[in-house]
Scaffold this motif. Structure first.
Motif, PDB file in Angstrom:
ATOM      1  N   GLN A 181       0.835  -1.204   0.000  1.00  0.00           N
ATOM      2  CA  GLN A 181       0.000   0.000   0.000  1.00  0.00           C
ATOM      3  C   GLN A 181       0.872   1.256   0.000  1.00  0.00           C
ATOM      4  OE1 GLN A 181      -2.664   0.335   3.405  1.00  0.00           O
ATOM      5  NE2 GLN A 181      -2.593   2.563   3.242  1.00  0.00           N
ATOM      6  N   CYS A 182       1.919   1.254   0.820  1.00  0.00           N
ATOM      7  CA  CYS A 182       2.824   2.412   0.869  1.00  0.00           C
ATOM      8  C   CYS A 182       3.522   2.617  -0.471  1.00  0.00           C
ATOM      9  CB  CYS A 182       3.860   2.220   1.972  1.00  0.00           C
ATOM     10  SG  CYS A 182       3.187   2.261   3.648  1.00  0.00           S
ATOM     11  N   PHE A 183       3.925   1.522  -1.111  1.00  0.00           N
ATOM     12  CA  PHE A 183       4.577   1.572  -2.419  1.00  0.00           C
ATOM     13  C   PHE A 183       3.615   2.173  -3.451  1.00  0.00           C
ATOM     14  CE2 PHE A 183       7.336  -1.279  -5.418  1.00  0.00           C
ATOM     15  CZ  PHE A 183       7.866  -0.131  -6.010  1.00  0.00           C
ATOM     16  N   ILE A 184       2.370   1.700  -3.424  1.00  0.00           N
ATOM     17  CA  ILE A 184       1.349   2.192  -4.359  1.00  0.00           C
ATOM     18  C   ILE A 184       1.059   3.676  -4.121  1.00  0.00           C
ATOM     19  CG2 ILE A 184      -1.106   2.022  -4.954  1.00  0.00           C
ATOM     20  CD1 ILE A 184      -0.797  -1.045  -4.383  1.00  0.00           C
ATOM     21  N   ASP A 185       0.870   4.053  -2.854  1.00  0.00           N
ATOM     22  CA  ASP A 185       0.570   5.449  -2.524  1.00  0.00           C
ATOM     23  C   ASP A 185       1.690   6.373  -3.004  1.00  0.00           C
ATOM     24  OD1 ASP A 185      -1.799   4.689  -1.357  1.00  0.00           O
ATOM     25  OD2 ASP A 185      -1.045   4.794   0.703  1.00  0.00           O
ATOM     26  N   ALA A 186       2.932   5.941  -2.797  1.00  0.00           N
ATOM     27  CA  ALA A 186       4.075   6.755  -3.221  1.00  0.00           C
ATOM     28  C   ALA A 186       4.122   6.879  -4.738  1.00  0.00           C
ATOM     29  CB  ALA A 186       5.361   6.142  -2.689  1.00  0.00           C
ATOM     30  N   ALA A 187       3.830   5.784  -5.435  1.00  0.00           N
ATOM     31  CA  ALA A 187       3.843   5.810  -6.897  1.00  0.00           C
ATOM     32  C   ALA A 187       2.821   6.811  -7.424  1.00  0.00           C
ATOM     33  CB  ALA A 187       3.560   4.412  -7.446  1.00  0.00           C
ATOM     34  N   ARG A 195      -4.309   5.223  -9.364  1.00  0.00           N
ATOM     35  CA  ARG A 195      -4.212   4.227  -8.294  1.00  0.00           C
ATOM     36  C   ARG A 195      -4.651   2.860  -8.793  1.00  0.00           C
ATOM     37  NH1 ARG A 195      -3.383   4.018  -3.031  1.00  0.00           N
ATOM     38  NH2 ARG A 195      -4.261   2.255  -1.869  1.00  0.00           N
ATOM     39  N   GLU A 196      -5.684   2.822  -9.617  1.00  0.00           N
ATOM     40  CA  GLU A 196      -6.190   1.550 -10.135  1.00  0.00           C
ATOM     41  C   GLU A 196      -5.097   0.803 -10.904  1.00  0.00           C
ATOM     42  OE1 GLU A 196      -7.650   4.480 -10.472  1.00  0.00           O
ATOM     43  OE2 GLU A 196      -9.343   4.228  -9.090  1.00  0.00           O
ATOM     44  N   GLU A 197      -4.373   1.521 -11.755  1.00  0.00           N
ATOM     45  CA  GLU A 197      -3.316   0.876 -12.535  1.00  0.00           C
ATOM     46  C   GLU A 197      -2.174   0.426 -11.642  1.00  0.00           C
ATOM     47  OE1 GLU A 197      -0.443   1.748 -16.444  1.00  0.00           O
ATOM     48  OE2 GLU A 197      -1.797   3.305 -15.680  1.00  0.00           O
ATOM     49  N   VAL A 199      -2.343  -0.447  -8.499  1.00  0.00           N
ATOM     50  CA  VAL A 199      -2.774  -1.618  -7.722  1.00  0.00           C
ATOM     51  C   VAL A 199      -2.678  -2.884  -8.571  1.00  0.00           C
ATOM     52  CG1 VAL A 199      -4.769  -2.742  -6.654  1.00  0.00           C
ATOM     53  CG2 VAL A 199      -4.253  -0.364  -6.107  1.00  0.00           C
ATOM     54  N   VAL A 200      -3.125  -2.808  -9.826  1.00  0.00           N
ATOM     55  CA  VAL A 200      -3.074  -3.983 -10.712  1.00  0.00           C
ATOM     56  C   VAL A 200      -1.638  -4.433 -10.922  1.00  0.00           C
ATOM     57  CG1 VAL A 200      -3.454  -4.767 -13.082  1.00  0.00           C
ATOM     58  CG2 VAL A 200      -5.245  -3.495 -11.892  1.00  0.00           C
ATOM     59  N   VAL A 201      -0.754  -3.488 -11.247  1.00  0.00           N
ATOM     60  CA  VAL A 201       0.649  -3.835 -11.517  1.00  0.00           C
ATOM     61  C   VAL A 201       1.325  -4.374 -10.251  1.00  0.00           C
ATOM     62  CG1 VAL A 201       2.899  -2.927 -12.200  1.00  0.00           C
ATOM     63  CG2 VAL A 201       0.838  -2.173 -13.401  1.00  0.00           C
ATOM     64  N   ALA A 202       1.118  -3.690  -9.125  1.00  0.00           N
ATOM     65  CA  ALA A 202       1.771  -4.102  -7.873  1.00  0.00           C
ATOM     66  C   ALA A 202       1.273  -5.466  -7.396  1.00  0.00           C
ATOM     67  CB  ALA A 202       1.537  -3.047  -6.794  1.00  0.00           C
ATOM     68  N   SER A 203      -0.030  -5.718  -7.536  1.00  0.00           N
ATOM     69  CA  SER A 203      -0.584  -6.998  -7.108  1.00  0.00           C
ATOM     70  C   SER A 203      -0.050  -8.143  -7.962  1.00  0.00           C
ATOM     71  CB  SER A 203      -2.115  -6.960  -7.173  1.00  0.00           C
ATOM     72  OG  SER A 203      -2.626  -5.946  -6.323  1.00  0.00           O
ATOM     73  N   ALA A 204       0.035  -7.907  -9.269  1.00  0.00           N
ATOM     74  CA  ALA A 204       0.592  -8.929 -10.164  1.00  0.00           C
ATOM     75  C   ALA A 204       2.063  -9.183  -9.831  1.00  0.00           C
ATOM     76  CB  ALA A 204       0.433  -8.499 -11.620  1.00  0.00           C
ATOM     77  N   MET A 205       2.780  -8.113  -9.505  1.00  0.00           N
ATOM     78  CA  MET A 205       4.185  -8.247  -9.110  1.00  0.00           C
ATOM     79  C   MET A 205       4.326  -9.104  -7.864  1.00  0.00           C
ATOM     80  SD  MET A 205       6.304  -7.015  -6.483  1.00  0.00           S
ATOM     81  CE  MET A 205       5.476  -5.532  -5.932  1.00  0.00           C
ATOM     82  N   LEU A 206       3.456  -8.849  -6.862  1.00  0.00           N
ATOM     83  CA  LEU A 206       3.553  -9.604  -5.608  1.00  0.00           C
ATOM     84  C   LEU A 206       3.232 -11.075  -5.832  1.00  0.00           C
ATOM     85  CD1 LEU A 206       4.200  -9.113  -2.614  1.00  0.00           C
ATOM     86  CD2 LEU A 206       1.751  -8.883  -2.207  1.00  0.00           C
TER      87      LEU A 206
END
Length: 279
Positions: A181-187, A195-197, A199-206
């Protein structure tokens, strides 16, 4: 196999949803009680055939396995209610980490196990942490491991390691989700990406990272080495993370263990009026 649930809060309902969804249990073989009966009725509507009952004793009578999915300080009144009706051949499974197997064996005549689930079990992955009391035989242990194999990888652990393994397996998803979440917020703040994009990229990465660390056979160190080129972007960012996060997870573990020790004392005082020094 008939299974009873006493308490269908966050983890109790998650277990039922997961076990039914995986096909490990039919709703008709599940009986559930809850302090708020309307909640049990709602769950029965979600899983037609599930038996919602008003009294905890009704979730015990006739069941092969009974899950206690209740808070630590709720154990005393529940145990007082069911202790006279539990049969020696039944298996009671607690999912509450600061309640010790030995304590339950002193208060109940049946077989005792402790299992710590994880939210990852909801998608039939991750681990369930299994601890078995002295009264369980090989057949009992195999039955429980088969049940949890439908939604997870059952891991047999020593009860004295309950807290640290729970930190990683059960609390870990929340910790990693917070970091993400912190990574996404900073991005979003630094670049203007939606934010939607992000979240999708970060979730797929994880998800991919988890697969590399499991199916891919990589260690965390090896994964970093493969991605990071000396002097490159990733290497510089990793150096910053190492500096900024130094000691953070030590403090996290110290915090969870301090709360666990507090809970151990409160449970011991509640159940038998005496303090303990841990498992």
């Amino acid at each position: 196999m008939k299974v009873g649930f006493i308490g269908i809060g966050s983890m109790g309902s998650l277990l039922i949803d997961s076990l039914v969804g995986s096909g490990a249990l039919e709703p008709s073989n599940i009986t559930a009680s809850n302090r708020t009966f309307a909640k049990a009725e709602k769950l029965a509507m979600q899983h037609p055939g599930l038996h919602a009952v008003q009294h905890n004793s009704d979730a015990v009578i006739g069941q092969d396995i009974i899950f206690l999915c209740i808070k630590p300080l709720e154990f005393k009144p529940v145990l007082e209610e069911i202790s006279g009706i539990v049969r020696e051949d039944q298996i009671i499974v607690s999912i509450t980490s600061p309640v010790m197997i030995k304590q339950l064996e002193e208060l109940l005549p049946c077989k005792i196990a402790k299992v710590i689930p994880s939210i990852t079990n909801y998608v039939c992955c991750g681990a369930t942490l299994c601890m078995f009391g002295n009264r369980l035989n090989e057949s009992d242990m195999s039955r429980l491991k088969r049940l949890f194999s439908a939604i997870s990888t059952p891991l047999i652990i020593d009860e004295k390691h309950t807290r640290i393994v729970s930190d990683i397996s059960s609390c870990g998803p929340a910790f990693m989700a917070y970091v993400l979440q912190c990574f996404i917020d900073a991005a979003v703040q630094e670049t203007g990406i939606s934010r939607e994009e992000a979240v999708v990229v970060a979730s797929a990465m994880l998800l991919g990272t988890g697969q590399l660390l499991t199916d891919g056979g990589m260690s965390p160190e090896a994964l970093q080495a493969r991605v990071s080129v000396p002097g490159g972007i990733t290497a510089q960012a990793l150096a910053l993370l190492e500096q900024e996060l130094s000691g953070v997870f030590n403090a996290v573990i110290q915090t969870t263990h301090a709360k666990y020790e507090e809970d151990l004392e409160r449970v011991a005082l509640s159940l038998n009026g005496k303090e303990v020094n841990g498992p």
